[in-house]
Design an enzyme around this catalytic site. Structure first.
Site, mmCIF file in Angstrom:
data_model
loop_
_atom_site.group_PDB
_atom_site.id
_atom_site.type_symbol
_atom_site.label_atom_id
_atom_site.label_comp_id
_atom_site.label_asym_id
_atom_site.label_seq_id
_atom_site.Cartn_x
_atom_site.Cartn_y
_atom_site.Cartn_z
ATOM 1 N N LYS A 54 -5.339 10.288 -0.663
ATOM 2 C CA LYS A 54 -6.541 9.697 -0.056
ATOM 3 C C LYS A 54 -7.438 10.806 0.488
ATOM 4 O O LYS A 54 -8.658 10.790 0.296
ATOM 5 C CB LYS A 54 -6.147 8.714 1.059
ATOM 6 N N GLN A 98 -1.299 3.965 7.721
ATOM 7 C CA GLN A 98 -0.456 4.015 6.527
ATOM 8 C C GLN A 98 0.846 3.251 6.771
ATOM 9 O O GLN A 98 1.533 3.483 7.758
ATOM 10 C CB GLN A 98 -0.171 5.490 6.187
ATOM 11 N N ASP A 123 -8.764 -1.338 4.721
ATOM 12 C CA ASP A 123 -7.674 -1.914 3.920
ATOM 13 C C ASP A 123 -7.888 -3.413 3.713
ATOM 14 O O ASP A 123 -7.215 -4.022 2.884
ATOM 15 C CB ASP A 123 -6.317 -1.700 4.631
#
Ligand code: NDP
Length: 287
Positions: A54, A98, A123
């Protein structure tokens, strides 16, 4: 005849180019880059790889990327305080935690994710964004299913009026995929571990999405000839061997189009995240 292979890197490149152009326009207009903050707790090796990917993608596209590392024993309160700080930081437009979280705080995952400002929830897991997806209003959409839909569009695979079948009903893949395909006017069936006569249902699909987490679960006899098969699964069957949820070699002889694993949907997810960061940044500056 062998199926058309939908190569993730081709589509991911297109997503990234589009995100890169928007990030550049953003920098020109506001004199600052879109900013993403990724919080990683502990040392999970797979998570380290995902976070590195990322970060690398952000750097390629001129998106600011802050990786915030917290120790394995970080408490829920410490994590919430960090999220509050990032929510208030005007240079950060996207925040993600995460997953998976370490065992000690795993049970508080929902409370932790829900603390992220929905406007920065790149997300797309926050209930506000889930609600927007269900009601069809603009919001941030989970990256993997959003990437699959964008890939189908770019590949000119029609969804309108088609029968779509999703195997898997998770919050991060199956359920958002249902709403995204429905929004594209597909007729959608969602299957799960209690579904009876699964092959009978999957054989009706023009578009079959596998998000199960079981290696080579979808076999050739479950697929209608000519169907598009999207394999979301990532299963490690040996230290250096990944396979999807679809028996790729056999199914590609029946399907019309198919995504490989590795090299398929996995590559779309990070590219789509870049789009979500830019999108979140643009919206925050416009409001
Ligand atoms: P979950 O484990 O949360 O969900 C799996 C789903 O599969 C559940 O709904 C489950 O049903 C269903 N299922 C399990 N067994 C069967 C069965 N025998 N018949 C029918 N349905 C079954 O997984 P995720 O959605 O999080 O992930 C799915 C896969 O996708 C994994 O391999 C994961 O690694 C991968 N993934 C890949 C991403 C990418 O970037 N490419 C991103 C996210 C995930 P039930 O609800 O009844 O238990």
């Amino acid at each position: 005849m062998s199926a058309r292979i939908l190569e993730g890197k081709v589509f991911a490149q297109q997503f990234k180019e589009a995100a890169g152009k928007r990030a550049e326009a953003f920098r020109q207009k506001y004199g600052t880059a879109p900013g993403l903050a990724v919080i990683i707790v502990g040392e999970n090796p797979a998570s380290q790889v995902y976070v590195r990917n990322k970060h690398k993608s952000c750097e390629e596209l001129g998106i600011r990327s802050d990786v915030i590392r917290m120790p394995e024993h970080a408490t829920k309160e410490e994590l919430l305080a960090k999220i509050d700080e990032l929510n208030a930081d005007r240079a950060i437009h996207g925040i993600l935690v995460q997953l998976p979280l370490p065992d000690a705080i795993h049970a508080q995952e929902e409370e932790i994710l829900n603390r992220i400002d929905p406007a920065k929830d790149v997300d797309g897991f926050h209930p506000v964004n889930v609600g927007r997806l269900v009601t069809g209003s603009p919001g941030l959409v989970p990256c993997t299913p959003a990437g699959c839909i964008r890939m189908l569009e770019l590949a000119d695979i029609p969804m309108d009026g088609k029968r779509a079948v999703i195997i898997g009903r998770s919050n991060i893949v199956g359920k958002p995929m249902l709403h995204l395909l429905m929004a594209k006017h597909a007729t959608v069936t969602v299957c799960h571990s209690h579904t009876q006569n699964l092959p009978e249902i999957t054989r009706e699909a023009d578009i079959l999405v596998a998000a199960i987490g079981k290696p080579k679960f979808v076999t050739a006899d479950m697929v209608k000839p000519g169907a598009t098969v999207i394999d979301v699964g990532i299963n490690r069957i040996a230290p250096k061997k990944l396979v999807g949820d679809v028996d790729f070699e056999a199914v590609k002889e029946v399907a019309g189009a198919i995504t490989p694993v590795p090299g398929g949907v996995g590559l779309l997810t990070v590219a789509m995240l870049m789009q979500n960061v830019v999108e979140a940044a643009e919206r925050q500056m416009e409001t």
